[in-house]
Design an enzyme around this catalytic site. Structure first.
Site, PDB file in Angstrom:
ATOM      1  N   LYS A 157      -0.897   1.509  -5.837  1.00 46.39           N
ATOM      2  CA  LYS A 157      -1.230   1.928  -7.236  1.00 46.39           C
ATOM      3  C   LYS A 157      -1.633   3.380  -7.487  1.00 46.39           C
ATOM      4  O   LYS A 157      -2.096   3.837  -6.648  1.00 46.39           O
ATOM      5  CB  LYS A 157      -2.448   1.143  -7.621  1.00 46.39           C
ATOM      6  N   LYS A 164       7.917 -11.940 -12.092  1.00 44.83           N
ATOM      7  CA  LYS A 164       7.032 -12.729 -11.863  1.00 44.83           C
ATOM      8  C   LYS A 164       7.166 -14.057 -12.381  1.00 44.83           C
ATOM      9  O   LYS A 164       7.185 -14.081 -13.761  1.00 44.83           O
ATOM     10  CB  LYS A 164       5.608 -11.976 -12.271  1.00 44.83           C
TER      11      LYS A 164
HETATM   12 MG    MG Z   1       2.799  -3.747 -11.370  1.00 41.72          MG
END
Ligand code: MG
Length: 387
Positions: A177, A281
Site C-alpha cells: 500500500k 473482486k
Molecule cells: Mg486495491
C-alpha cells in the site's frame, strides 16, 4: 433442489494487526455467512463486505440488512415461482438490483447456491470445473499473492519485514500500500531487498492529477524504475478519463480496483484506455460468475487481471483460488493463507507453501465453516422458505 431455509451467521473476527491503507485502517473483520438449506444439499456463501466498507463498497451492516430482508425474500419468491425450487446459480445475480449492497448480497447468495449445486451433484463437483477452468497437470495450482499495508510508524524496514513474512508464507507476488508521501521510500526499500519479486503498489485512489506541485504523474513516474507490475488505483475511482490520461504518462501499467464496481464499469474502463490491469473482486462485481465474465472482457481487450481479496476466510478464498485458474487471470491473486491475517480462520484453506495453492477439489466450494466457530456466531437469522 427445494428451498427450505436461508440462514445468516455473523462471526466477529479480527485481523492479527491493523492494516493501514491510504483510505484508512482495517482492524476488525466481522464476516457474514449465508447458508442456503435445500432438500438436496446445504450451500454456504461468504459475504465480502468489510466492517466499515470502502470508498465504493457498503459496510457489512448495510449488506446484512439486505441479506436478512429484501435479498432473502427475493430468493424465496423466486423459488416459490418455480414450485419451491432454488433458481440455478447462473440466474441468482439477476434477481438483485445493481446497488452496492445489492451486488454484495447477490454475490454471497450466488456463492451459496453454487455450493449447494456442487454438493448436490447437479454439476461438476469442484468449483473450478463448474467455472470452466481448463484442467492442468499440476492439479490446477495457482500462484499466490499477498498484500502489505502501510505501517503505523512509517518505517521502510517495517514494510520490508512484512514483505519477508509474506514471501516466507508462500507469496510470489506482493502488493504494498502506498499514498502521497509514502511511495518512493517503501517501494525502493522493498525492491532493494527483493530485486526479482513480482511487486505491485496500491494507492487506493489517493493521488490527484494536475495538483499544483503535487501532480500524480510526477510523483508516480518516480516509481517507473522500480519494475512494478502495476500501480493500482492511483486516482479516485470515478474519473476514467483522468486515469486514462495518467496511464499515458506513466511507464508503469495502471491497475484499477475501486473503479471496477460492475462488469459494465470494467468494459468502460478498458475502452477508455484507463485499465491495463484489473483487480477483480467477485464480491464487489456481484459474484463469481460476474467476475468470470469480467476476466474474459480483460482477456479480450489484452489487459491483465488478478483476483482481489477482502481479507476473506478460507471459504471465499477457496472460491477465489478456483476462479484464479481462468486464463484471463494473468497475475497472482490475493490468495495468501488466512492464517497470515485473521486471528481465527473458521474454514480450512489449503497450504500455500511453494508459491502456489491447489484449489479445493470439492464437493462444494470449500469445507463448511467449523461448527465450533458458528456456535459463537454473534447473530443468526433464519428465513424459512415457506413463509
Ligand atoms: Mg486495491
Amino acid at each position: 433442489m427445494k428451498l427450505e431455509a436461508i440462514e445468516l451467521y455473523r462471526l466477529d473476527l479480527a485481523l492479527q494487526g491493523p492494516v493501514g491503507t491510504a483510505a484508512g485502517e482495517h482492524r476488525r473483520r466481522p464476516v457474514a455467512f449465508v447458508k442456503v438449506v435445500t432438500d438436496a444439499a446445504v450451500g454456504w456463501g461468504e459475504c465480502a463486505a468489510l466492517s466499515g466498507g470502502t470508498a465504493v463498497d457498503p459496510p457489512l451492516a448495510a449488506v446484512w440488512e439486505q441479506l436478512a430482508g429484501p435479498a432473502a425474500r427475493r430468493l424465496v419468491t423466486s423459488a416459490r415461482a418455480r414450485g419451491g425450487h432454488v433458481p440455478p446459480a447462473a440466474q441468482v445475480a439477476r434477481l438483485f438490483d445493481a446497488s452496492p449492497p445489492g451486488r454484495m448480497a447477490a454475490a454471497a447468495l450466488e456463492m451459496a447456491v453454487l455450493d449447494a449445486e456442487l454438493r448436490a451433484g447437479r454439476a461438476t463437483a469442484s468449483l473450478a470445473g463448474r467455472l470452466g477452468v481448463p484442467p492442468a497437470g499440476d492439479g490446477g495450482r495457482v500462484p499466490v499473492g499477498a498484500m502489505v499495508g502501510i505501517p503505523a510508524d512509517r518505517r521502510a524496514e517495517a514494510v520490508v519485514e512484512a514483505v519477508a513474512a509474506a514471501v516466507s508464507g508462500g507469496a510470489v507476488r506482493v502488493r504494498i500500500k502506498i499514498e502521497p508521501g509514502w511511495d518512493v521510500v517503501p517501494v525502493r526499500a522493498v525492491r532493494a531487498a527483493y530485486p526479482d519479486l513480482l511487486l505491485q503498489a496500491d494507492a487506493n485512489g489517493s493521488y490527484r492529477l494536475g495538483s499544483e506541485g503535487d501532480d500524480a504523474a510526477e510523483r508516480l513516474s518516480a516509481l517507473d524504475g522500480a519494475g512494478l507490475a502495476c500501480i493500482e488505483q492511483p486516482l479516485p475511482p470515478a474519473d476514467l478519463p483522468a486515469l486514462a490520461r495518467l496511464s499515458r504518462r506513466l511507464g508503469t501499467p495502471v491497475c484499477l480496483d475501486e473503479s471496477l464496481t460492475s462488469l459494465r464499469r470494467v468494459t468502460d474502463a478498458l475502452r477508455a484506455g484507463a485499465c491495463q490491469v484489473a483487480c477483480l473482486k467477485p464480491g464487489r462485481l456481484g459474484g463469481l460468475l460476474a467476475a468470470r465474465r469480467a476476466q474474459q472482457a480483460c482477456r479480450d481487450a489484452g489487459a491483465g487481471a488478478f483476483v482481489g481479496g477482502f481479507f476473506e476466510t478460507g471459504f471465499a478464498r477457496s472460491a477465489h483460488a478456483a476462479l484464479a485458474g481462468l486464463p484471463g487471470f494473468t497475475l497472482p491473486g490475493d490468495l495468501s493463507h488466512p492464517d497470515g491475517y485473521l486471528d481465527a480462520n473458521p474454514v480450512a484453506y489449503p497450504p500455500t507453501a511453494g508459491g502456489s495453492v491447489r484449489p479445493y477439489g470439492g464437493p462444494g466450494i470449500a469445507p463448511p465453516p467449523a461448527p465450533g466457530a458458528l456456535a459463537g456466531a454473534g447473530a443468526a437469522v433464519v428465513v424459512p422458505a415457506g413463509r
